[in-house]
Design an enzyme around this catalytic site. Structure first.
Site, PDB file in Angstrom:
ATOM      1  N   ARG A  71      53.900  73.261  17.181  1.00 31.28           N
ATOM      2  CA  ARG A  71      54.873  72.495  16.398  1.00 31.28           C
ATOM      3  C   ARG A  71      56.306  72.895  16.738  1.00 31.28           C
ATOM      4  O   ARG A  71      57.243  72.130  16.515  1.00 31.28           O
ATOM      5  CB  ARG A  71      54.595  72.673  14.899  1.00 31.28           C
ATOM      6  N   TYR A 125      72.037  49.766   9.909  1.00 32.08           N
ATOM      7  CA  TYR A 125      70.666  49.355  10.225  1.00 32.08           C
ATOM      8  C   TYR A 125      69.835  49.286   8.929  1.00 32.08           C
ATOM      9  O   TYR A 125      69.904  50.204   8.099  1.00 32.08           O
ATOM     10  CB  TYR A 125      70.124  50.420  11.191  1.00 32.08           C
ATOM     11  N   ASP A 197      75.034  57.155  13.615  1.00 37.90           N
ATOM     12  CA  ASP A 197      73.940  56.548  14.374  1.00 37.90           C
ATOM     13  C   ASP A 197      74.572  56.017  15.655  1.00 37.90           C
ATOM     14  O   ASP A 197      75.260  55.003  15.654  1.00 37.90           O
ATOM     15  CB  ASP A 197      73.297  55.423  13.543  1.00 37.90           C
ATOM     16  N   LYS A 222      65.278  53.292  22.042  1.00 35.84           N
ATOM     17  CA  LYS A 222      66.055  52.214  22.659  1.00 35.84           C
ATOM     18  C   LYS A 222      66.465  52.612  24.086  1.00 35.84           C
ATOM     19  O   LYS A 222      65.645  52.583  24.973  1.00 35.84           O
ATOM     20  CB  LYS A 222      67.256  51.887  21.771  1.00 35.84           C
TER      21      LYS A 222
END
Ligand code: PLP
Length: 408
Positions: A71, A125, A197, A222
């Site tokens: 992890r 968003y 962002d 993206k």
């Protein structure tokens, strides 16, 4: 890589850094053997084996770039995180998340506490708004939405309880460009944390930490991945916030899979050429659309008519391949007819991939602090790597269909 070499790396042009970043010898070679492979391989791991109990006891959780438990990552994800950090000259480190939304949540939950006020840009968003109106409200954080064009006037919204300001520039539906340095300066003066962002520009077009922002968030899904086949997010922070971001990500069990990190690294190497080509094609298509009678308005940060265009020209190193335009008339059915008749533009969510997309978007209901003054049905375009003349010809024929539907 020595610290000194690191310093030199930060001075090189971004395109060069994209090629070099994160390819440490210890992640691409074998001990005692000079040279190595080009790309760090996929290190899949849950269990890490220790030599003996003393070695296990001596392992320090959270020590950077030391295997501890799956992890906590392994060289593939460390390489990607380091490469993203090297794209932001003011950055101290980067954490990876299983999606862009998880990264946004990770940044919010690292900084915000019950009783805090949170200033959120009104053009944000949709899922970021849902986090504010849902999870944050439930834990006692009050969100106050603000006009994306507010600039330094944001000082008027700051109170003793304001803990953080969230920016997204440009907005990914309506493309208003924010005055990032002015907002960051107001926040710094008051000890308020800023997070952005930065998915549209990526650090390549907007190294946000250099403009005074504390935390830069990417939906790597993206442009970083760029091939529409991986979900991932990242949070890059400056020295002051890095420990907070890392600790909260560890606490929440956030990480990215090594296979996905490997694909994202592969995408990252070509980020500069993809974004350059997609940006140039998008601007050419945007200019062509602007001259068409079927189009009421084009929303593209590099066009002077776009709200915040001056801030874009001052702060950004270029434009990405995502923009929108409004049709001059018609409604839902006519807009659908136009999009359905485009042969080269896929219909689907997301963007930043190598293939062009067209999407009907309706931002009016996603706002509370400002009103969206709509001039016609909105279409968002992701421009891919196709030849731009083919894309323009495709729109030309689809407009003929649209005019027929409109009886023009
Ligand atoms: C897509 C997107 C996100 C979320 O990314 P996912 O990987 O889909 O969760 C966040 N911000 C913006 C601007 C986006 O377009």
């Amino acid at each position: 890589m020595s610290g000194q070499e690191d310093d030199k790396a930060q001075e090189r042009a971004p395109a060069t850094r994209l090629v070099q970043a994160g390819r440490r010898a210890e992640w691409t070679g074998m001990p005692g053997q000079p040279g190595g492979i080009v790309n760090p391989p996929v290190w899949r791991a849950s269990t890490i084996l220790y030599e003996n109990v003393a070695h296990l006891r001596g392992a320090v959780m959270g020590e950077p770039h030391k295997l501890y438990y799956g992890r906590r990552g392994a060289p593939t994800s460390w390489s990607l995180a380091e490469a993203l950090t090297q794209m932001e000259p003011e950055a101290a480190g980067t954490m990876l998340y299983p999606s862009g939304v998880a990264a946004i949540m990770g940044a919010m939950l690292a900084v915000l506490r019950p009783g805090d006020e949170f200033l959120m840009v009104d053009s944000t968003y949709g899922p970021s708004r849902s986090l504010c109106d849902g999870l944050l409200r439930e834990i006692g954080v009050t969100t106050i939405y603000y006009d994306p064009l507010i600039g330094g006037e944001i000082a008027k919204l700051c109170t003793e309880r304001t803990r953080a300001i969230f920016l997204e520039s440009p907005g990914s539906l309506t493309f208003e460009v924010q005055d990032v340095p002015a907002i960051a300066a107001v926040a710094r003066e008051r000890g308020i944390v800023t997070m952005i962002d930065n998915t549209w520009a990526t650090p390549l077009l907007l190294p946000a930490l250099g403009l005074g922002v504390d935390i830069s968030i990417l939906a790597c899904t993206k442009y970083i991945v760029g091939h529409s086949d991986v979900m991932m997010g990242s949070v890059t922070a400056n020295d002051a916030l890095w420990g907070t971001i890392r600790n909260r990500a560890h606490m929440l069990g956030q990480m990215a899979s090594p296979d996905d990190a490997w694909l994202a690294l592969r995408g990252l190497r070509t980020l500069e050429v993809r974004m350059r080509r997609q940006g140039e094609s998008a601007l050419a298509l945007a200019r062509w659309l602007e001259a068409r009678p079927e189009v009421a308005r084009v929303l593209h940060p590099a066009l002077p008519g776009c709200p915040g265009h001056d801030a874009w020209a001052r702060d950004f190193r270029g434009a990405a391949g995502l923009f929108a335009f409004e049709l001059a008339g018609g409604g839902e059915a006519e807009r659908a007819r136009l999009i359905d008749n485009l042969a080269l533009f896929g219909i689907g969510y997301s963007w930043g991939g190598f293939e062009s997309l067209a999407l009907p978007v309706d931002p009016a209901n996603l706002r509370t602090a400002t009103r969206w003054e709509e001039r016609g049905p909105l279409v968002r375009i992701n421009v891919g790597l196709e030849d731009v003349d083919d894309l323009i010809a495709d729109f030309d024929q689809a407009f003929t269909q649209w005019r027929a539907a409109m009886g023009r």
